[in-house]
Design an enzyme around this catalytic site. Structure first.
Site, PDB file in Angstrom:
ATOM      1  N   SER A  10       3.001  65.843  20.652  1.00 50.42           N
ATOM      2  CA  SER A  10       1.790  65.035  20.728  1.00 50.42           C
ATOM      3  C   SER A  10       0.528  65.834  20.453  1.00 50.42           C
ATOM      4  O   SER A  10      -0.547  65.255  20.301  1.00 50.42           O
ATOM      5  CB  SER A  10       1.678  64.427  22.133  1.00 50.42           C
ATOM      6  OG  SER A  10       1.524  65.470  23.094  1.00 50.42           O
ATOM      7  N   GLY A  12      -0.289  67.988  22.766  1.00 48.25           N
ATOM      8  CA  GLY A  12      -0.593  68.408  24.125  1.00 48.25           C
ATOM      9  C   GLY A  12       0.170  69.661  24.519  1.00 48.25           C
ATOM     10  O   GLY A  12       1.083  70.112  23.805  1.00 48.25           O
ATOM     11  N   VAL A  13      -0.160  70.177  25.679  1.00 45.92           N
ATOM     12  CA  VAL A  13       0.428  71.444  26.116  1.00 45.92           C
ATOM     13  C   VAL A  13       1.898  71.298  26.500  1.00 45.92           C
ATOM     14  O   VAL A  13       2.693  72.227  26.300  1.00 45.92           O
ATOM     15  CB  VAL A  13      -0.390  72.047  27.284  1.00 45.92           C
ATOM     16  CG1 VAL A  13      -0.312  71.160  28.527  1.00 45.92           C
ATOM     17  CG2 VAL A  13       0.074  73.456  27.603  1.00 45.92           C
ATOM     18  N   ASP A  14       2.312  70.160  27.033  1.00 54.66           N
ATOM     19  CA  ASP A  14       3.685  70.014  27.512  1.00 54.66           C
ATOM     20  C   ASP A  14       4.695  70.080  26.365  1.00 54.66           C
ATOM     21  O   ASP A  14       5.673  70.838  26.428  1.00 54.66           O
ATOM     22  CB  ASP A  14       3.846  68.696  28.278  1.00 54.66           C
ATOM     23  CG  ASP A  14       3.088  68.697  29.595  1.00 54.66           C
ATOM     24  OD1 ASP A  14       2.908  69.785  30.171  1.00 54.66           O
ATOM     25  OD2 ASP A  14       2.658  67.615  30.037  1.00 54.66           O
ATOM     26  N   SER A  15       4.475  69.299  25.314  1.00 50.66           N
ATOM     27  CA  SER A  15       5.424  69.332  24.201  1.00 50.66           C
ATOM     28  C   SER A  15       5.378  70.672  23.480  1.00 50.66           C
ATOM     29  O   SER A  15       6.393  71.144  22.954  1.00 50.66           O
ATOM     30  CB  SER A  15       5.147  68.183  23.225  1.00 50.66           C
ATOM     31  OG  SER A  15       3.821  68.221  22.739  1.00 50.66           O
ATOM     32  N   CYS A  88       7.637  52.128  25.812  1.00 52.07           N
ATOM     33  CA  CYS A  88       7.530  53.065  24.699  1.00 52.07           C
ATOM     34  C   CYS A  88       8.660  54.095  24.746  1.00 52.07           C
ATOM     35  O   CYS A  88       9.243  54.436  23.715  1.00 52.07           O
ATOM     36  CB  CYS A  88       6.172  53.756  24.734  1.00 52.07           C
ATOM     37  SG  CYS A  88       5.838  54.793  23.298  1.00 52.07           S
ATOM     38  N   GLY A 112       8.413  66.760  26.273  1.00 53.74           N
ATOM     39  CA  GLY A 112       7.760  67.544  27.315  1.00 53.74           C
ATOM     40  C   GLY A 112       7.755  66.875  28.671  1.00 53.74           C
ATOM     41  O   GLY A 112       6.934  67.214  29.528  1.00 53.74           O
ATOM     42  N   CYS A 186      -2.421  54.832  25.509  1.00 55.77           N
ATOM     43  CA  CYS A 186      -2.901  55.256  24.192  1.00 55.77           C
ATOM     44  C   CYS A 186      -3.641  54.150  23.443  1.00 55.77           C
ATOM     45  O   CYS A 186      -4.575  54.429  22.692  1.00 55.77           O
ATOM     46  CB  CYS A 186      -1.752  55.806  23.355  1.00 55.77           C
ATOM     47  SG  CYS A 186      -0.444  54.612  22.980  1.00 55.77           S
TER      48      CYS A 186
END
Length: 348
Positions: A10, A12-15, A88, A112, A186
């Site tokens: 995405s 973002g930090v997690d993925s 989703c 993530g 989103c």
């Protein structure tokens, strides 16, 4: 030969941290982003490029609009409060995304999410486990996963805390290591659900009556899509005390209001259960359950209710159990399954 993993990214930090961990574990990794509602993909591509991974964009606007956005609209118009992230996950992230990955020759997909996958040798079945960090555990929104999906998914962050994921990204020099988490849906970035529904339907919601617990008209609301069970703000009605939305009656275009104590109940009906093991356990049985994402699980007894349904009876009353939200069942760290909470018949 290395196993191949396609990572849902995405930006973002997690993925990003998930991709780093999988690379270190020796997998052949690539990244991909689902293009759903005009969301940007530049951030995810920059991260993938920086990690030396191939990167793909999957256009799933039509599927997202049909299965997530339209369902969101129809649920609100029916007086229920949906969780579009669960829809989703089921249809897009662990549906279309997984299908595309397998078609491209990948062995696994990864996300993530803060959750874990286990395998029970005795039964030969996979288990969905909550993330080790209770503060970040995301197993609630994953209860729809199947045995087939669990066999193909990796959750590299399942044993980590959020701070540890950020440290992994920072040590690798990733620009998103300190990026804030998004708290919004989103396709509702400003939090105005009603505006999204009006724009999607082209219709202005019809005003209707506020009813008290005895069925008396006590005011006029501006359309049921503006309300959810437990809501207090925005009611704009005179009262001698604190008044909350207790129930929504779409067949009467009415909103029932009452004091806080009217929001507490010990039971809820879940007419269609998804069991992660693939089959329903013997009923009744004891477990714990959550009726919303940010809620500690509560002890309950699960009783049969129709062919595929259950009724949950909690040991103590819970506040604002909301139709359209999901009830998710746990046995310790194991997610047993879940389903959508139904609206009980009204007495008003």
């Amino acid at each position: 030969m290395k196993k191949k993993v396609l990572i849902a990214m995405s930006g973002g930090v997690d993925s990003s941290a998930a991709a780093l961990l999988l690379q270190k574990q020796g997998y052949e990794c690539a990244g991909a982003t689902l293009s759903l509602c005009g969301n940007e993909t530049d951030g995810a591509k920059r991260i993938a490029d920086g990690l030396g991974m191939p990167f793909y964009i999957f256009d799933e606007h039509e599927l997202f609009a049909r299965e997530v956005m339209d369902h969101f609209v129809s649920e609100y118009r029916a007086g229920r409060t949906p969780n579009p992230c669960i829809d989703c996950n089921r249809c897009l992230k662990f549906g279309a995304f997984l299908d595309r990955a397998l078609e491209m020759g990948f062995d696994y997909i990864a996300t993530g999410h803060y959750a874990r996958v286990g395998y029970d040798e005795a039964s030969g079945r996979y288990r969905l486990l909550r993330g080790e960090s209770r503060a970040k555990d995301q197993s609630y929104v994953l209860y729809d996963l199947t045995q087939e999906t669990l066999a193909r998914v990796k959750f590299p962050l399942g044993s980590l805390r959020k701070t540890e994921a950020r440290e992994i990204a920072a040590e690798a020099g990733l620009i998103n290591a300190r990026k804030h988490d998004s708290q919004d849906i989103c396709f509702v970035p400003d939090g105005d659900y009603a505006k999204v529904i009006e724009n999607r339907t082209g219709k202005t919601p019809e005003p209707g009556p506020f009813l008290d617990l005895n069925g008396n008209v006590v005011g006029t609301h501006c359309g049921i899509i503006h309300y959810t069970v437990g809501q207090r703000r925005g009611l704009r009605m005179p009262s001698d005390g604190k008044i909350y939305v207790v129930k929504i009656l779409p067949e009467r275009n009415a909103v029932v209001v009452g004091p806080n104590e009217a929001l507490f109940t010990r039971e809820c009906l879940v007419p269609g259960m998804h069991w992660i093991s693939g089959e329903a356990p013997a009923l009744p049985f004891r477990c714990s359950a959550k009726t919303r994402y940010r809620q500690p699980e509560q002890p309950c007894t699960v009783y049969p209710a129709g062919e595929a349904g259950v009724r949950l009876v909690f040991d103590e009353p819970l506040r604002a159990i909301t139709p359209g939200q999901s009830a998710v069942l746990y046995d310790g760290d194991t997610v047993l399954g879940g389903g959508i909470i139904a609206r009980e018949e009204s007495v008003c």
